[in-house]
Design a protein around this motif. Structure first.
Motif, mmCIF file in Angstrom:
data_model
loop_
_atom_site.group_PDB
_atom_site.id
_atom_site.type_symbol
_atom_site.label_atom_id
_atom_site.label_comp_id
_atom_site.label_asym_id
_atom_site.label_seq_id
_atom_site.Cartn_x
_atom_site.Cartn_y
_atom_site.Cartn_z
ATOM 1 N N ALA A 92 0.698 -1.084 -0.054
ATOM 2 C CA ALA A 92 0.269 -0.122 0.236
ATOM 3 C C ALA A 92 0.766 1.152 -0.004
ATOM 4 O O ALA A 92 0.471 2.185 -0.493
ATOM 5 C CB ALA A 92 -0.922 -0.057 1.198
ATOM 6 N N ASN A 93 2.037 0.978 0.439
ATOM 7 C CA ASN A 93 2.953 2.299 0.522
ATOM 8 C C ASN A 93 4.190 2.189 -0.388
ATOM 9 O O ASN A 93 5.003 3.074 -0.453
ATOM 10 C CB ASN A 93 3.678 2.466 1.924
ATOM 11 N N ASN A 167 -4.694 -0.567 -3.671
ATOM 12 C CA ASN A 167 -4.354 0.186 -2.468
ATOM 13 C C ASN A 167 -3.369 1.232 -2.626
ATOM 14 O O ASN A 167 -3.157 2.389 -1.901
ATOM 15 C CB ASN A 167 -4.149 -0.649 -1.386
ATOM 16 N N SER A 171 -3.414 5.140 -1.842
ATOM 17 C CA SER A 171 -2.613 5.515 -0.526
ATOM 18 C C SER A 171 -1.777 6.919 -1.154
ATOM 19 O O SER A 171 -1.495 7.920 -0.017
ATOM 20 C CB SER A 171 -1.716 4.541 -0.227
ATOM 21 N N TYR A 178 -4.098 4.619 4.261
ATOM 22 C CA TYR A 178 -3.037 3.723 4.843
ATOM 23 C C TYR A 178 -3.145 3.566 6.162
ATOM 24 O O TYR A 178 -3.133 2.347 6.580
ATOM 25 C CB TYR A 178 -1.600 4.119 4.614
ATOM 26 N N GLN A 182 -4.126 -0.296 7.836
ATOM 27 C CA GLN A 182 -3.580 -0.924 9.296
ATOM 28 C C GLN A 182 -4.256 -1.381 10.132
ATOM 29 O O GLN A 182 -4.364 -2.525 10.672
ATOM 30 C CB GLN A 182 -2.633 -0.004 9.779
#
Length: 268
Positions: A92-93, A167, A171, A178, A182
């Motif tokens: 996602a990052n 995602n 993000s 994000y 989590q």
């Protein structure tokens, strides 16, 4: 559909580079640690020990499946969960963290989720080897259902790529996403039946509701391959549902990615 084909084409075209970068990132992440890449194995092993101590005693060593101990049942699901969780959160990052690097180099940002998937494969494969060794030591009979592992592995990779592409794109556009993801993953750990058997602990209608989560399909599938001895073809509607979700995520993720990726830097 054009966007989906373009994204898939980029994965195949840049496959050698994806593996090279993933290998480099593995070494870079642990280069300052004394044990290095060994932590990729030690971390999940420590977590397995903790979950077994906490939940194994509560379950009294029983999995709820005839002939299967709790440790066998748990490992069949928790190993793919470690892989899935790591890929979803890191993926996602993946674009956000590498946006400046990617903007200066000649390769598409759509490969970043694939790099995340490949970089986590080492830990997954090693943990699966340990799992197979346990089955061998315990004398578990080899079944034709073990072949399903390859089907569920492909299904897992396809789902993860589709979801991670979606995602990673969102993000970049919405940073709060994000943080929310989590929290969602923490909840999914418990409602996906990673450490406890949904079928034996909840009413039927609740189980049917929780099975709308596609991760349940994957985890349940791995367990049915090794300890449950049930074929994916025995639940055709559930299989179709899973692949529809995967295709929808791939389509939406590809469309959003291709629409915004030229302007990702503007969102930073």
């Amino acid at each position: 559909m054009k966007q989906v084909l373009e994204v898939l084409k980029e994965q195949f075209k840049y496959a050698p580079m994806i593996f090279r970068i993933a290998r480099y990132e593995d070494k870079a992440t642990y280069q300052s640690h004394y044990l290095g890449l060994a932590w990729q194995i030690l971390n999940p092993l420590i977590q397995v020990a903790i979950y077994y101590f906490v939940f194994g005693f509560a379950m009294r060593g029983q999995s709820g499946i005839a002939g299967a101990s709790y440790i066998e049942w748990m490992l069949a699901g928790i190993i793919p969960w470690f892989f899935i969780s790591a890929v979803i959160l890191q993926g996602a990052n993946s674009i956000f963290n590498k946006i400046h690097m990617v903007s200066k180099m000649k390769f598409p940002m759509s490969v970043m989720p694939s790099i995340t998937i490949v970089s986590n494969l080492t830990s997954y494969v090693t943990m699966m080897i340990i799992f197979f060794a346990l089955l061998f030591v315990k004398g578990a009979p080899v079944s034709m259902y073990w072949i399903q592992f390859f089907y569920y592995f492909v299904a897992m990779i396809a789902f993860l790529f589709s979801v991670t592409l979606l995602n990673a794109t969102i993000s970049v556009l919405v940073r709060d996403y994000y943080v929310m993801l989590q929290s969602v993953m923490r909840v999914l750990f418990y409602v996906s039946g990673v450490v406890w058997n949904l079928d034996t602990k909840l009413p039927g209608w609740v189980v049917d509701l929780l099975k709308l989560n596609p991760l349940v399909y994957i985890l349940k599938g791995f367990r049915e391959s090794f300890v449950g001895h049930k074929g994916f073809w025995q639940e055709p509607s559930y299989t179709v549902y899973f692949w529809l979700i995967t295709i929808v995520c791939l389509y939406v993720g590809s469309v959003l990615h291709m629409k915004f990726r030229e302007r990702f830097v503007d969102y930073l």
